[in-house]
Enzyme design. Structure first.
Site, short mmCIF file in Angstrom:
data_model
loop_
_atom_site.label_atom_id
_atom_site.label_comp_id
_atom_site.label_asym_id
_atom_site.label_seq_id
_atom_site.Cartn_x
_atom_site.Cartn_y
_atom_site.Cartn_z
N TYR A 1 6.53 1.51 15.96
CA TYR A 1 5.68 0.97 14.87
C TYR A 1 4.67 0.23 15.14
CZ TYR A 1 5.07 -0.51 9.95
OH TYR A 1 4.44 -0.72 8.82
N LEU B 1 2.09 1.37 -1.99
CA LEU B 1 0.73 0.95 -1.83
C LEU B 1 -0.42 1.61 -2.23
CD1 LEU B 1 1.05 -1.23 1.65
CD2 LEU B 1 1.85 -1.82 -0.83
N VAL C 1 -0.33 14.76 7.00
CA VAL C 1 -1.22 14.15 7.91
C VAL C 1 -0.96 14.15 9.33
CG1 VAL C 1 -2.07 12.45 6.18
CG2 VAL C 1 -0.39 11.71 7.92
N ASP D 1 -0.47 13.57 -0.27
CA ASP D 1 1.03 13.41 -0.03
C ASP D 1 1.57 14.53 0.39
OD1 ASP D 1 2.43 10.31 -0.86
OD2 ASP D 1 3.89 12.01 -0.28
N LYS E 1 0.52 0.55 14.61
CA LYS E 1 0.01 -0.43 13.82
C LYS E 1 -0.97 -1.22 14.65
CE LYS E 1 1.34 1.16 9.87
NZ LYS E 1 0.41 1.91 8.87
N SER F 1 -0.29 -3.81 9.65
CA SER F 1 0.98 -4.29 9.43
C SER F 1 0.88 -5.75 10.33
CB SER F 1 2.25 -3.53 10.01
OG SER F 1 3.43 -4.22 9.85
#
Length: 264
Positions: free
Chosen positions: A169, A17, A62, A36, A173, A156
């Protein structure tokens, strides 16, 4: 907000993405800082963009504040060289580490696994945004609304319908989705907007690791179109979000009416 002649920072920008978003923004005249973890992948991404002077790779983990600080310092210097002001932050770096909160043998999910997901998806998003905000707030305001820029975060469908094994997860999100409005309220005085996009299953490095069984099960839960989203479709929405000043403080579902079941 116009895209041409401005700089956008994309974490996770070397693939999926993030890379599709970089390609779309560059085609509209932007300069893009690609962040990255993998240097080889990052260099390859810049090459895939035609080796354009409008794209530059900055290695960054990150989950590390020091690593983000180093990248932000380098980005600031690059922007000074190009003269293209910072106009957007797109923290698209993300990971998924499936694990039941309690498995069949009564073992709780590993705290290391939870920390891994939260440190990248949530902490990494917040840390990158907060460290870049002083630079964004110094950009010259643009247009009749005196806009300085926009933050486009990535949540998400799991933020709303997390499946079995997605506790960490979904937590990461869901937190990104829930902080969208308060962040927009905090930054309104600076002319900075905040929008979050919540995609369903999209073709990406993360979904490429799914088994055929899982992928087929997810596709059955989709309404229309009954397929994985394409990175270019995500990138198109990012572009529209940047350009439409009335989009602010909102979470946009990009899922073709998909509502995930409890289990496949």
């Amino acid at each position: 907000m116009i895209i041409d002649g401005r700089t956008f920072v994309i974490s996770g920008g070397a693939s999926g993405l993030g890379l599709a978003t970089a390609r779309t923004l560059i085609s509209s005249g932007a300069s893009v800082a690609i962040l990255d973890l993998n240097t080889e992948t990052g260099s390859s991404a810049v090459s895939s963009l035609g080796g354009s002077s409008s794209a530059k790779f900055f290695p960054c983990d990150v989950s590390s504040t020091d690593s983000i600080t180093t990248a932000v310092t380098a980005i600031t210097a690059w922007i000074k060289e190009t003269g293209k002001p910072l106009a957007g932050i797109i923290p698209a770096a993300g990971v998924g580490a499936p694990g039941l909160i309690l498995d069949k043998r009564l073992n709780p999910v590993s705290l290391d696994s939870i920390d891994f997901v939260l440190n990248i998806n949530l902490r990494g998003t917040l840390d990158l945004v907060r460290q870049l905000l002083p630079l964004l707030a110094k950009s010259e305001p643009y247009g009749p609304d005196k806009e300085r820029g926009v933050i486009v975060m990535v949540a998400s469908s799991a933020a709303f319908e997390g499946q079995m094994g997605q506790v960490a997860y979904a937590a990461s999100k869901g937190a990104v989705a829930s902080m969208t409005l308060p962040m927009a309220r905090d930054l309104s005085r600076f002319g900075i907007r905040v929008v979050t996009i919540a995609p369903s299953m999209f073709d990406s490095a993360m979904t490429a690791m799914m088994s055929d069984k899982v992928r087929e099960g997810l596709q059955k839960a989709m309404e229309f179109p009954a397929r994985a989203g394409q990175p270019e479709e995500f990138a198109s929405l990012v572009k529209q979000t940047i350009e439409n000043v009335m989009l602010n403080g909102v979470v946009i579902r990009l899922d073709g009416a998909t509502r995930m079941p409890s289990k496949l």
